[in-house]
Design a protein around this motif. Structure first.
Motif, PDB file in Angstrom:
ATOM      1  N   HIS A 102      -1.799  11.310  -0.777  1.00  0.00           N
ATOM      2  CA  HIS A 102      -1.513  13.257  -0.552  1.00  0.00           C
ATOM      3  C   HIS A 102      -0.249  12.894   0.018  1.00  0.00           C
ATOM      4  N   THR A 103       1.066  11.829   0.435  1.00  0.00           N
ATOM      5  CA  THR A 103       2.603  11.649   0.813  1.00  0.00           C
ATOM      6  C   THR A 103       2.022  11.575   2.397  1.00  0.00           C
ATOM      7  N   ARG A 104       2.792  11.287   3.058  1.00  0.00           N
ATOM      8  CA  ARG A 104       2.664  11.142   3.881  1.00  0.00           C
ATOM      9  C   ARG A 104       2.628  12.269   5.201  1.00  0.00           C
ATOM     10  N   SER A 105       3.595  13.063   4.683  1.00  0.00           N
ATOM     11  CA  SER A 105       3.413  14.252   5.859  1.00  0.00           C
ATOM     12  C   SER A 105       3.134  15.366   5.013  1.00  0.00           C
ATOM     13  N   HIS A 106       2.147  15.310   3.837  1.00  0.00           N
ATOM     14  CA  HIS A 106       1.686  16.595   3.310  1.00  0.00           C
ATOM     15  C   HIS A 106       3.020  17.308   2.372  1.00  0.00           C
ATOM     16  N   MET A 107       4.142  16.576   2.324  1.00  0.00           N
ATOM     17  CA  MET A 107       4.916  17.895   1.330  1.00  0.00           C
ATOM     18  C   MET A 107       4.519  18.362   0.560  1.00  0.00           C
ATOM     19  N   GLY A 108       5.124  19.128   0.345  1.00  0.00           N
ATOM     20  CA  GLY A 108       5.114  20.075  -1.323  1.00  0.00           C
ATOM     21  C   GLY A 108       6.339  19.862  -2.279  1.00  0.00           C
ATOM     22  N   VAL A 109       5.649  19.398  -3.545  1.00  0.00           N
ATOM     23  CA  VAL A 109       6.984  18.803  -4.434  1.00  0.00           C
ATOM     24  C   VAL A 109       7.391  19.776  -5.042  1.00  0.00           C
ATOM     25  N   THR A 113      12.537  18.796  -2.320  1.00  0.00           N
ATOM     26  CA  THR A 113      11.872  17.754  -1.844  1.00  0.00           C
ATOM     27  C   THR A 113      11.855  16.689  -2.937  1.00  0.00           C
ATOM     28  N   LEU A 114      12.265  16.600  -3.836  1.00  0.00           N
ATOM     29  CA  LEU A 114      12.379  15.429  -5.274  1.00  0.00           C
ATOM     30  C   LEU A 114      12.604  13.841  -4.068  1.00  0.00           C
ATOM     31  N   GLY A 115      14.048  14.580  -3.899  1.00  0.00           N
ATOM     32  CA  GLY A 115      14.475  12.876  -3.172  1.00  0.00           C
ATOM     33  C   GLY A 115      13.431  12.337  -2.315  1.00  0.00           C
ATOM     34  N   ARG A 116      12.769  12.616  -1.647  1.00  0.00           N
ATOM     35  CA  ARG A 116      11.575  12.463  -0.264  1.00  0.00           C
ATOM     36  C   ARG A 116      10.299  11.785  -0.973  1.00  0.00           C
ATOM     37  N   LEU A 117      10.189  12.422  -2.131  1.00  0.00           N
ATOM     38  CA  LEU A 117       8.653  12.077  -3.088  1.00  0.00           C
ATOM     39  C   LEU A 117       8.434  10.929  -2.919  1.00  0.00           C
ATOM     40  N   ALA A 118       9.026   9.989  -3.619  1.00  0.00           N
ATOM     41  CA  ALA A 118       8.946   8.486  -3.614  1.00  0.00           C
ATOM     42  C   ALA A 118       8.709   8.166  -1.918  1.00  0.00           C
ATOM     43  N   GLY A 119       9.681   8.274  -0.899  1.00  0.00           N
ATOM     44  CA  GLY A 119       9.040   7.365  -0.212  1.00  0.00           C
ATOM     45  C   GLY A 119       8.481   8.246   0.944  1.00  0.00           C
ATOM     46  N   GLU A 120       7.614   8.780   0.353  1.00  0.00           N
ATOM     47  CA  GLU A 120       6.192   9.353   1.846  1.00  0.00           C
ATOM     48  C   GLU A 120       4.733   9.022   0.881  1.00  0.00           C
ATOM     49  N   ILE A 121       5.272   8.741  -0.811  1.00  0.00           N
ATOM     50  CA  ILE A 121       4.068   7.881  -1.402  1.00  0.00           C
ATOM     51  C   ILE A 121       4.246   6.917  -0.698  1.00  0.00           C
ATOM     52  N   ASP A 122       4.837   5.740  -0.673  1.00  0.00           N
ATOM     53  CA  ASP A 122       5.258   5.000  -0.338  1.00  0.00           C
ATOM     54  C   ASP A 122       5.128   4.474   0.812  1.00  0.00           C
ATOM     55  N   TYR A 123       4.528   5.275   2.255  1.00  0.00           N
ATOM     56  CA  TYR A 123       4.236   5.052   2.983  1.00  0.00           C
ATOM     57  C   TYR A 123       2.784   5.034   3.294  1.00  0.00           C
ATOM     58  N   ALA A 140      -2.842  13.559  -5.100  1.00  0.00           N
ATOM     59  CA  ALA A 140      -2.687  14.494  -5.844  1.00  0.00           C
ATOM     60  C   ALA A 140      -1.281  16.039  -5.316  1.00  0.00           C
ATOM     61  N   TYR A 141      -1.215  16.185  -6.004  1.00  0.00           N
ATOM     62  CA  TYR A 141       0.071  17.723  -5.066  1.00  0.00           C
ATOM     63  C   TYR A 141      -0.224  18.110  -4.455  1.00  0.00           C
ATOM     64  N   PRO A 142       0.867  18.004  -3.095  1.00  0.00           N
ATOM     65  CA  PRO A 142      -0.087  18.538  -2.035  1.00  0.00           C
ATOM     66  C   PRO A 142       0.260  20.036  -1.852  1.00  0.00           C
ATOM     67  N   GLY A 143      -1.042  21.280  -1.494  1.00  0.00           N
ATOM     68  CA  GLY A 143      -0.475  22.753  -2.089  1.00  0.00           C
ATOM     69  C   GLY A 143      -0.533  22.438  -2.998  1.00  0.00           C
ATOM     70  N   ASN A 144      -0.444  21.590  -4.113  1.00  0.00           N
ATOM     71  CA  ASN A 144      -1.121  22.048  -5.663  1.00  0.00           C
ATOM     72  C   ASN A 144       0.457  22.443  -5.881  1.00  0.00           C
ATOM     73  N   ALA A 145       1.804  22.175  -5.283  1.00  0.00           N
ATOM     74  CA  ALA A 145       2.626  22.376  -6.541  1.00  0.00           C
ATOM     75  C   ALA A 145       3.526  21.428  -6.985  1.00  0.00           C
TER      76      ALA A 145
END
Length: 292
Positions: A102-109, A113-123, A140-145
């Motif tokens: 669900h990503t490191r920081s619950h980051m909305g997609v 923020t797309l450039g950070r998505l892979a890193g958030e998932i990898d963490y 799961a997409y944080p915030g369903n975005a």
């Protein structure tokens, strides 16, 4: 007469075998199972501590599976009254439940923020590895975005299933959604049939899981049971017990998101998953207008 009947016996046997084989026949190069009646997926977001203390024993009591989507967002690192520990997450895995990302920081997609998505998932994937948990294949997409460009990123980092919310087909506020249709919906855009809210009653839950008909799947989204940090998506524990008792009494099959793999022929995934969403949304709007 005997000579006429002789060929019929083996024919009947072959027909019976053929019917059995049709149940798991190759489709588009892959062997997939037909979706059974009353198939429900349970998902739980945001690493809430009540997933361990309240949800876990109820699911185990009924023999249900589920996916727990883990993030270290909000006050996860410091607030162990409201959020899970990694030891508890490991126990959920050891119990047989799926641990999702669900990503490191619950980051909305979003586009920004797309450039950070892979890193958030990898963490989260690396944290799972550190604690003896397999790399998550569900997201799961944080915030369903959601965003179209996210699908390629999710695929690249090894995500096989991604759950979104019930919007845009339905407004976010009431938590209503639509059923997932394997081999019609994109597996990285799996819709929520119901996103539980504190204002729900058992009838709201029944309406959501009733969407699991005609080879469709009701994917349910929960947060905390209770959820002290996010009261707008809180589920009262007594209501949750009623929901699970209803699934058991009505003989629903309850699985984790990863278990959908047996029903998906990825060769049939739509090239444009967002067009599927827009077509369904337009159909629902037209049906609603016709009832007025």
């Amino acid at each position: 007469m005997w000579m006429q009947l002789l060929p019929m016996a083996p024919f009947r046997k072959i027909t019976g075998v053929a019917i059995l084989l049709l149940w798991m026949m190759p489709v588009g190069g892959a062997t997939v199972d037909l979706v059974p009646k009353k198939l429900v997926v349970l998902t739980f977001d945001d690493s809430v501590s009540s997933h361990y203390s309240m949800v876990r024993p109820i699911l185990k009591q009924h023999g249900f599976s589920a996916t727990f989507f883990i993030t270290e967002g909000f006050t996860f690192t410091s607030n162990k009254k409201d959020y899970l520990t990694w030891g508890q997450i490991k126990t959920l895995h050891d119990d047989g439940f799926e641990i999702g990302n669900h990503t490191r920081s619950h980051m909305g997609v979003t586009r920004d923020t797309l450039g950070r998505l892979a890193g958030e998932i990898d963490y989260i994937a690396r944290q799972c590895e550190t604690h003896g948990i397999p790399k998550p294949v569900s997201f799961a997409y944080p915030g369903n975005a959601i965003h179209p460009a996210a699908l390629k990123i999710l695929d690249t980092v090894g995500i096989k299933f991604a759950r979104r919310g019930g919007s845009p087909e339905h407004p976010y506020e009431a938590g209503r959604g639509v059923a997932y249709e394997p081999n019609h919906d994109h597996p990285l855009l799996i819709p929520t049939a119901g996103d539980a809210r504190p204002s729900w009653s058992l009838s709201d839950f029944k309406r959501a899981v009733a969407l699991a008909v005609k080879r469709r799947v009701a994917v349910m989204q929960f947060h905390g049971v209770p959820d002290n940090d996010h009261p707008w998506v809180h589920t009262p524990p007594e209501l949750f017990r009623q929901y699970m008792n209803y699934l058991k009494a009505e003989k629903y099959t309850v699985i984790a998101l990863r278990d959908l793999d047996r029903y998906i022929d990825r060769a049939k995934s739509p090239d444009d998953g967002f067009s599927v969403i827009e077509t369904r949304k337009s159909k629902l709007e037209n049906e609603a207008g016709a009832k007025k």
